[in-house]
Design a protein around this motif. Structure first.
Motif, short mmCIF file in Angstrom:
data_model
loop_
_atom_site.label_atom_id
_atom_site.label_comp_id
_atom_site.label_asym_id
_atom_site.label_seq_id
_atom_site.Cartn_x
_atom_site.Cartn_y
_atom_site.Cartn_z
N LEU A 271 4.43 -23.37 -15.71
CA LEU A 271 4.75 -24.09 -16.94
C LEU A 271 5.92 -25.02 -16.70
O LEU A 271 6.62 -24.91 -15.70
CB LEU A 271 5.10 -23.07 -18.04
CG LEU A 271 3.95 -22.14 -18.45
CD1 LEU A 271 4.47 -21.12 -19.46
CD2 LEU A 271 2.79 -22.92 -19.03
N PRO A 272 6.17 -25.95 -17.64
CA PRO A 272 7.31 -26.85 -17.48
C PRO A 272 8.60 -26.09 -17.23
O PRO A 272 8.89 -25.11 -17.89
CB PRO A 272 7.34 -27.59 -18.82
CG PRO A 272 5.91 -27.58 -19.29
CD PRO A 272 5.38 -26.25 -18.83
N GLY A 273 9.34 -26.57 -16.24
CA GLY A 273 10.60 -25.93 -15.91
C GLY A 273 10.48 -24.88 -14.84
O GLY A 273 11.46 -24.29 -14.41
N GLN A 274 9.21 -24.59 -14.38
CA GLN A 274 9.00 -23.56 -13.38
C GLN A 274 8.53 -24.12 -12.06
O GLN A 274 8.01 -23.40 -11.22
CB GLN A 274 7.96 -22.54 -13.91
CG GLN A 274 8.45 -21.81 -15.15
CD GLN A 274 7.43 -20.82 -15.66
OE1 GLN A 274 6.28 -20.82 -15.22
NE2 GLN A 274 7.85 -19.94 -16.56
N GLY A 275 8.72 -25.41 -11.85
CA GLY A 275 8.34 -26.01 -10.58
C GLY A 275 6.88 -26.42 -10.59
O GLY A 275 6.16 -26.25 -11.57
N GLY A 276 6.41 -26.95 -9.47
CA GLY A 276 5.03 -27.38 -9.37
C GLY A 276 4.93 -28.89 -9.44
O GLY A 276 5.87 -29.59 -9.73
N TYR B 83 22.30 -35.91 -14.59
CA TYR B 83 21.95 -34.76 -15.40
C TYR B 83 20.67 -34.12 -14.86
O TYR B 83 19.72 -34.84 -14.51
CB TYR B 83 21.73 -35.16 -16.86
CG TYR B 83 22.99 -35.69 -17.52
CD1 TYR B 83 23.86 -34.83 -18.18
CD2 TYR B 83 23.30 -37.05 -17.47
CE1 TYR B 83 25.00 -35.32 -18.79
CE2 TYR B 83 24.43 -37.54 -18.08
CZ TYR B 83 25.28 -36.67 -18.74
OH TYR B 83 26.42 -37.15 -19.33
N PRO B 84 20.61 -32.80 -14.78
CA PRO B 84 19.39 -32.15 -14.30
C PRO B 84 18.24 -32.35 -15.27
O PRO B 84 18.45 -32.46 -16.49
CB PRO B 84 19.80 -30.67 -14.21
CG PRO B 84 20.91 -30.53 -15.20
CD PRO B 84 21.66 -31.83 -15.16
N ASP B 85 17.03 -32.40 -14.73
CA ASP B 85 15.84 -32.55 -15.55
C ASP B 85 15.31 -31.16 -15.88
O ASP B 85 14.80 -30.46 -15.00
CB ASP B 85 14.78 -33.35 -14.78
CG ASP B 85 13.50 -33.52 -15.59
OD1 ASP B 85 13.45 -33.06 -16.74
OD2 ASP B 85 12.55 -34.12 -15.04
#
Length: 230
Positions: free
Chosen positions: A218-223, A189-191
């Protein structure tokens, strides 16, 4: 070399050792095979959640578990853009005495569980023993495992053998050999948060909040992400 048992468990991690303990407590003859010589390795996580602490109490191990070197996390915070932070989890809202996450080195936890399981006459742990394949009968049913033992000092192979069992359990991790041999394909499942696994440090002592820090959006936007105690 051949042998037999009622249940063979491949992998001496938390799942394998705990399963061995529970089965042995129920009178099942269980043998856990662990490929390493000890548990002194770096693990992905050293957290023991409230449900597991409750299980320790139910098994009569709670007092000794709390005596292990550990610290406690009371909440988990994530900084937000512009300053400040948001509480993602407040464990203090849970009912005592299960209102925290315990930070326990996993090698200490595993040695603790092994010592408890060792009190049961039907429990056997074989270190330096790597499971290499499944055994099957003429109908294709699984009847145990093939293994390879290694010298604890040099790591060189000592012998190969077979251990037959009525029940075979694969607890040998993300790269499970037995899962591959059984032809089982896990569903991934993708995170949605895009956060890589990381270590939380609770060295500040009981009740310390965990502080997460994220760069690159932000969360979900990489980094990249870090986690540690505040």
């Amino acid at each position: 070399m051949e042998g037999s048992t009622q249940c063979v468990v491949a992998g001496g991690g938390p799942a394998g050792i705990m399963l061995g303990l529970l089965l042995a407590r129920a009178g099942v003859q269980v043998t856990v095979l662990e490929k390493h010589a000890d548990f002194l390795r770096d693990f992905r996580g050293d957290t023991v959640h409230a449900s597991t602490v409750r299980l320790m109490d139910e098994l009569g191990l709670g007092e000794d578990f709390r005596a292990l070197p550990q610290s406690r996390l009371g909440n988990f915070r994530l900084p937000v853009a512009g300053g400040g932070s948001v509480v993602l989890a407040d464990f203090g809202l849970l009912k005592e005495p299960y209102n925290y996450v315990a930070m326990v080195p996993q090698w200490d936890l595993l040695n603790f569980l092994v010592a408890a399981a060792g009190q049961e006459p039907t429990f056997t742990l074989r270190m330096n023993t790597e499971v290499t394949d499944l055994l099957r009968d003429s109908s294709g049913a699984v009847t145990g495992v093939a293994y390879r033992s290694r010298d604890p000092l040099t790591g060189s192979p000592l012998e190969s053998g077979e251990l037959r069992a009525s029940l075979t359990v694969a607890c040998d991790g993300r790269g499970s050999v037995l899962r591959q041999r059984a032809g089982l394909a896990p569903h991934e499942y993708p995170d949605p948060q895009g956060l890589p696994p990381d270590r939380l440090s609770g060295r500040e002592g009981p009740g310390s909040p965990a502080q997460g820090r994220r760069s690159g959006g932000l969360p979900g936007q990489g980094g990249a992400a870090e986690a540690g105690s505040r």
